[in-house]
Design an enzyme around this catalytic site. Structure first.
Site, PDB file in Angstrom:
ATOM      1  N   GLU A  57      -3.875   1.575  -7.251  1.00  0.00           N
ATOM      2  CA  GLU A  57      -4.308   2.682  -6.398  1.00  0.00           C
ATOM      3  C   GLU A  57      -3.426   3.903  -6.623  1.00  0.00           C
ATOM      4  OE1 GLU A  57      -6.635   1.373  -2.655  1.00  0.00           O
ATOM      5  OE2 GLU A  57      -4.527   1.481  -2.203  1.00  0.00           O
ATOM      6  N   HIS A  87       0.851  -1.193   0.000  1.00  0.00           N
ATOM      7  CA  HIS A  87       0.000   0.000   0.000  1.00  0.00           C
ATOM      8  C   HIS A  87       0.887   1.244   0.000  1.00  0.00           C
ATOM      9  CE1 HIS A  87      -2.960   2.968   1.184  1.00  0.00           C
ATOM     10  NE2 HIS A  87      -3.908   2.088   0.905  1.00  0.00           N
TER      11      HIS A  87
HETATM   12  P1  PGA Z   1      -9.961   5.493  -0.025  1.00  0.00           P
HETATM   13  O1  PGA Z   1      -8.638   4.649   0.246  1.00  0.00           O
HETATM   14  O2  PGA Z   1     -11.061   4.532  -0.350  1.00  0.00           O
HETATM   15  O3  PGA Z   1     -10.182   6.215   1.269  1.00  0.00           O
HETATM   16  O4  PGA Z   1      -9.656   6.414  -1.134  1.00  0.00           O
HETATM   17  C1  PGA Z   1      -8.329   3.506  -0.489  1.00  0.00           C
HETATM   18  C2  PGA Z   1      -7.114   2.838   0.092  1.00  0.00           C
HETATM   19  O5  PGA Z   1      -6.248   3.524   0.653  1.00  0.00           O
HETATM   20  O6  PGA Z   1      -6.987   1.606   0.016  1.00  0.00           O
END
Ligand code: PGA
Length: 226
Positions: free
Chosen positions: A151, A102
């Site tokens: 992401e 992440h």
């Molecule tokens: P968010 O975060 O849904 O708050 O944008 C996603 C994540 O960090 O996995």
């Protein structure tokens, strides 16, 4: 791939005490039993064992909940004298999945490619399925990863998601490289999830902000009904 799609991951980050994790499981477990995809919930490490017991108890009942358990992280060390760490082998009996890579781990904990590859290896050796997060299509993905979450950093927690077109283009690129199950994460909500998953190019979503309130999370699932 054993998961029923879409695969929806709820990442609690450093939110919720046990009381709140437990009530989330109860609300989502009961109210989302119609959902035919896979829900993976990732609470903080101290609550994994209790969450596991709660899910096990529910799956023995006739209305078994459709929720699987994931960890938000695991140690780069296999086991041993590493105070404060949680090794893959210590949680492999209770979780099926683990988030690895992440952007918050990369940025705040200086996790680089070498560390992330070790973590993926430890997860796989322990029988845990890594959900490997990449911030763009050029990030190196360690061997044996099957699930990748795209992401982009600008979209995380900002209410400013990527465009479905761009996210789908990234997904196509990733799938061409490794035939991965690809999730999109970053400001996913009930108003945009359908456009990301349209056409089956993206297989699911990784959600933080809009998963915390169980009713809000159920709303996100409900738009996938029709
Ligand atoms: P968010 O975060 O849904 O708050 O944008 C996603 C994540 O960090 O996995």
């Amino acid at each position: 791939m054993n998961e029923h799609l879409p695969l929806i991951v709820a990442n609690f980050k450093a939110h919720k005490n046990w009381e709140k994790v437990e009530s989330w499981l109860e609300v989502v477990g009961k109210q989302a039993s119609w959902f035919t995809g896979t829900i993976i919930v990732c609470p903080s490490a101290p609550f994994l064992a209790a969450a596991y017991q709660k899910l096990e108890a529910s799956s023995q009942g006739s209305a078994g909940w459709r929720i699987k358990l994931g960890s938000q992280d695991l140690s780069k060390f296999e086991q041993g004298a590493y105070t404060g760490e949680v090794a893959a082998s210590q949680i492999s009996d209770i979780v099926d999945y683990c988030l690895i890579g992440h952007s918050e781990r990369r940025q705040n904990f200086a996790e680089d490619e070498k560390i992330l590859t070790q973590k993926v290896q430890n997860a796989i050796n322990a029988g845990i399925n890594p959900i490997f997060c990449v911030q763009n299509a050029d990030v190196t993905i360690p061997e044996n990863v099957k699930i990748v979450a795209y992401e982009p950093v600008f979209a995380i927690g900002t209410g400013n998601p990527d465009t479905p077109d761009n996210a789908q283009a990234v997904s196509k690129k990733l799938k061409a490289e490794g035939n991965y199950t690809v999730l999109y994460g970053g400001s996913v909500s009930d108003t945009n999830i359908k456009s990301f998953l349209k056409g089956g190019i993206i297989d699911g979503a990784l959600i933080a902000t809009n998963c915390l309130d169980p009713q809000q999370f159920i709303k996100v699932l409900e738009v996938l009904k029709s």
